[in-house]
Design a protein around this motif. Sequence first.
Motif, PDB file in Angstrom:
ATOM      1  N   LEU A   1      -1.244  -5.751 -13.825  1.00  0.00           N
ATOM      2  CA  LEU A   1      -2.069  -4.758 -14.527  1.00  0.00           C
ATOM      3  C   LEU A   1      -2.965  -5.417 -15.566  1.00  0.00           C
ATOM      4  O   LEU A   1      -3.961  -4.846 -15.994  1.00  0.00           O
ATOM      5  CB  LEU A   1      -1.170  -3.706 -15.178  1.00  0.00           C
TER       6      LEU A   1
ATOM      7  N   PHE B   1      -6.713  -5.712 -15.127  1.00  0.00           N
ATOM      8  CA  PHE B   1      -7.621  -4.610 -15.409  1.00  0.00           C
ATOM      9  C   PHE B   1      -7.926  -4.576 -16.904  1.00  0.00           C
ATOM     10  O   PHE B   1      -7.071  -4.174 -17.698  1.00  0.00           O
ATOM     11  CB  PHE B   1      -6.991  -3.272 -14.976  1.00  0.00           C
TER      12      PHE B   1
ATOM     13  N   PRO C   1      -2.561  -2.278   0.854  1.00  0.00           N
ATOM     14  CA  PRO C   1      -2.417  -2.522  -0.583  1.00  0.00           C
ATOM     15  C   PRO C   1      -1.335  -3.544  -0.884  1.00  0.00           C
ATOM     16  O   PRO C   1      -0.305  -3.572  -0.201  1.00  0.00           O
ATOM     17  CB  PRO C   1      -2.015  -1.143  -1.121  1.00  0.00           C
ATOM     18  N   PRO C   2      -1.549  -4.384  -1.893  1.00  0.00           N
ATOM     19  CA  PRO C   2      -0.503  -5.336  -2.264  1.00  0.00           C
ATOM     20  C   PRO C   2       0.724  -4.609  -2.820  1.00  0.00           C
ATOM     21  O   PRO C   2       0.583  -3.548  -3.440  1.00  0.00           O
ATOM     22  CB  PRO C   2      -1.166  -6.191  -3.347  1.00  0.00           C
ATOM     23  N   GLN C   3       1.886  -5.177  -2.548  1.00  0.00           N
ATOM     24  CA  GLN C   3       3.122  -4.548  -3.032  1.00  0.00           C
ATOM     25  C   GLN C   3       3.241  -4.650  -4.552  1.00  0.00           C
ATOM     26  O   GLN C   3       3.911  -3.848  -5.180  1.00  0.00           O
ATOM     27  CB  GLN C   3       4.347  -5.228  -2.388  1.00  0.00           C
ATOM     28  N   LYS C   4       2.596  -5.665  -5.120  1.00  0.00           N
ATOM     29  CA  LYS C   4       2.659  -5.840  -6.581  1.00  0.00           C
ATOM     30  C   LYS C   4       1.295  -6.297  -7.090  1.00  0.00           C
ATOM     31  O   LYS C   4       0.639  -7.113  -6.434  1.00  0.00           O
ATOM     32  CB  LYS C   4       3.739  -6.864  -6.931  1.00  0.00           C
ATOM     33  N   ILE C   5       0.896  -5.769  -8.217  1.00  0.00           N
ATOM     34  CA  ILE C   5      -0.356  -6.194  -8.831  1.00  0.00           C
ATOM     35  C   ILE C   5      -0.092  -6.546 -10.293  1.00  0.00           C
ATOM     36  O   ILE C   5       0.941  -6.159 -10.853  1.00  0.00           O
ATOM     37  CB  ILE C   5      -1.445  -5.095  -8.770  1.00  0.00           C
TER      38      ILE C   5
ATOM     39  N   ALA D   1     -11.818  -1.128 -17.441  1.00  0.00           N
ATOM     40  CA  ALA D   1     -11.525  -0.772 -16.051  1.00  0.00           C
ATOM     41  C   ALA D   1     -10.322   0.161 -15.942  1.00  0.00           C
ATOM     42  O   ALA D   1      -9.772   0.366 -14.874  1.00  0.00           O
ATOM     43  CB  ALA D   1     -11.284  -2.030 -15.233  1.00  0.00           C
ATOM     44  N   VAL D   2      -9.900   0.701 -17.090  1.00  0.00           N
ATOM     45  CA  VAL D   2      -8.767   1.635 -17.080  1.00  0.00           C
ATOM     46  C   VAL D   2      -9.216   2.970 -17.670  1.00  0.00           C
ATOM     47  O   VAL D   2      -9.715   3.020 -18.798  1.00  0.00           O
ATOM     48  CB  VAL D   2      -7.573   1.081 -17.899  1.00  0.00           C
TER      49      VAL D   2
ATOM     50  N   SER E   1      -6.704   3.504  11.379  1.00  0.00           N
ATOM     51  CA  SER E   1      -7.832   4.244  10.827  1.00  0.00           C
ATOM     52  C   SER E   1      -7.404   5.105   9.645  1.00  0.00           C
ATOM     53  O   SER E   1      -8.165   5.345   8.729  1.00  0.00           O
ATOM     54  CB  SER E   1      -8.489   5.105  11.898  1.00  0.00           C
ATOM     55  N   LEU E   2      -6.125   5.563   9.664  1.00  0.00           N
ATOM     56  CA  LEU E   2      -5.671   6.388   8.547  1.00  0.00           C
ATOM     57  C   LEU E   2      -5.260   5.541   7.352  1.00  0.00           C
ATOM     58  O   LEU E   2      -5.213   6.009   6.243  1.00  0.00           O
ATOM     59  CB  LEU E   2      -4.490   7.267   8.984  1.00  0.00           C
ATOM     60  N   ARG E   3      -4.943   4.299   7.599  1.00  0.00           N
ATOM     61  CA  ARG E   3      -4.562   3.440   6.488  1.00  0.00           C
ATOM     62  C   ARG E   3      -5.246   2.089   6.689  1.00  0.00           C
ATOM     63  O   ARG E   3      -4.611   1.094   7.024  1.00  0.00           O
ATOM     64  CB  ARG E   3      -3.043   3.296   6.442  1.00  0.00           C
ATOM     65  N   ALA E   4      -6.563   2.099   6.508  1.00  0.00           N
ATOM     66  CA  ALA E   4      -7.356   0.925   6.814  1.00  0.00           C
ATOM     67  C   ALA E   4      -7.095  -0.205   5.831  1.00  0.00           C
ATOM     68  O   ALA E   4      -7.228  -1.364   6.178  1.00  0.00           O
ATOM     69  CB  ALA E   4      -8.828   1.291   6.805  1.00  0.00           C
ATOM     70  N   ASP E   5      -6.745   0.147   4.617  1.00  0.00           N
ATOM     71  CA  ASP E   5      -6.507  -0.910   3.642  1.00  0.00           C
ATOM     72  C   ASP E   5      -5.029  -1.262   3.615  1.00  0.00           C
ATOM     73  O   ASP E   5      -4.182  -0.489   4.053  1.00  0.00           O
ATOM     74  CB  ASP E   5      -6.980  -0.471   2.261  1.00  0.00           C
TER      75      ASP E   5
END
Lengths: 289, 153
Positions: free
Chosen positions: A50, A53, A44-48, A57-58, A38-42
């Motif tokens: 950029l 975007f 996140p990917p280790q790498k995205i 979107a920045v 519940s505290l970390r529901a998502d």
Amino acid sequence: MLHSEPPLGEGIFPRFPMKSIFHICAFVVCSALLTTTSLRADNPPQKISLSDFPAAAVDEVVVPVPSEIFAVLDKLGNPNWKGQLRDGKARTPEDRARTALLLGNVIAEGFVAVEAEDAERVKELGRQVLTLAEAINVRKSVIARSKSITDMADQRDWKGVRSEFDGALQDVRSAMQELNDQDLSQLVSLGGWLRGTEVLTSIVQGGFAKDGTELLHQPELVSYFDRCIGTMGKRLRKNPLIVSVRDVLRKIEPIVNEGGDKIIPAQVKTIHEFTHGVNQQIVEGTGGN
Amino acid sequence: MNLRIAQSFASLGRRIPLLGVAFLCFVPLLHATVDDALSFAYEAALPYYKQGFSIRKDAWGGDLGVKEKKAVSSQLFRGNDYWFLMATDVKGASLSVHIYDDKGNLVDAESWQKGRFAGVRVSPKATGTFFAIVQILKSPEDRTPWALVYGYK
């Protein structure tokens, strides 16, 4: 005996059967997992990438306040801050652009005076902030800050003074934005950044090279300031002082684009000379109107 | 900054009765705003302020659709610790914020997400440009106002 007593636990659970301990542990682990989820529901990917975007979107970078940099400098050691203090008092210019740059410059100088623990200089700079703010119609926003700076300098509450200078910078900028003076607001930030960079490069040259140089790695910030000037009104863009400032930004941008550990002493010296030169123009009015 | 946060709460407190009246009279006109989201973001920042973090008055904000992401660029300095706090005032919404370096690597030191609040701490290993990736995970609204503040020490 077909049904023996369940084995008792040891250690911190000596009176509980092993089966109960297992159930308690399972419950605790499940609860912990649920809480974590519940505290970390998502996840996140280790790498995205950029590049996913687009520009729309920045959001633009927020200019760091001087105390963000001074907070790091505090941890580096004890440079000769008194040696960094600038002498004299700048006269209030008639040119609003120069006044805005000078206001940012003076606020940054306030941080140097705090580091040097020079109460009289701090108070003088606090009064200068008020005078310059008055010249660009935002005096009201810093009256309380100026008084606090004086009071706290008398009490040698340096952390408090630093916080008030930070607050003064942000209040002045907010007041200008309320007056739709976005351009002048950016110039205040830029003036502060130019004086901060001049001092930082001086300190780095004075023997705090390794960690200090890394603080100069601010590629997005320099590019942002350049873009800001590019979007200012034509009259402001053609102001000789603003032309000089932009010229300096463009000269130092390739250097600060380098990783911090790749900036060599000669480049630090170059940045220092450029920023020192343009700050002199801001203070003395040469190159401006 | 303390004063600023106190003012945010005070103004929020003053607005609550007025919001009640407005709600009864103009229900269709009542929409969440970025300003309200900002009040919640400052609320999320309060515990960190008490831990000695200086919270910036400057903030980012806007509105996003569900699953829509936005990158917020920020200059961070090695040697400082940062907390980024994101919030919305939309009840039932949840959101997330994570920090990536300029090469796109996740650099969160720790993060949490709880309903309309989310936070992430970062201790940069190098000075430079970083990106806070903000996202609305779910929301009852088409567009959800959000605000992001940060503190450092």
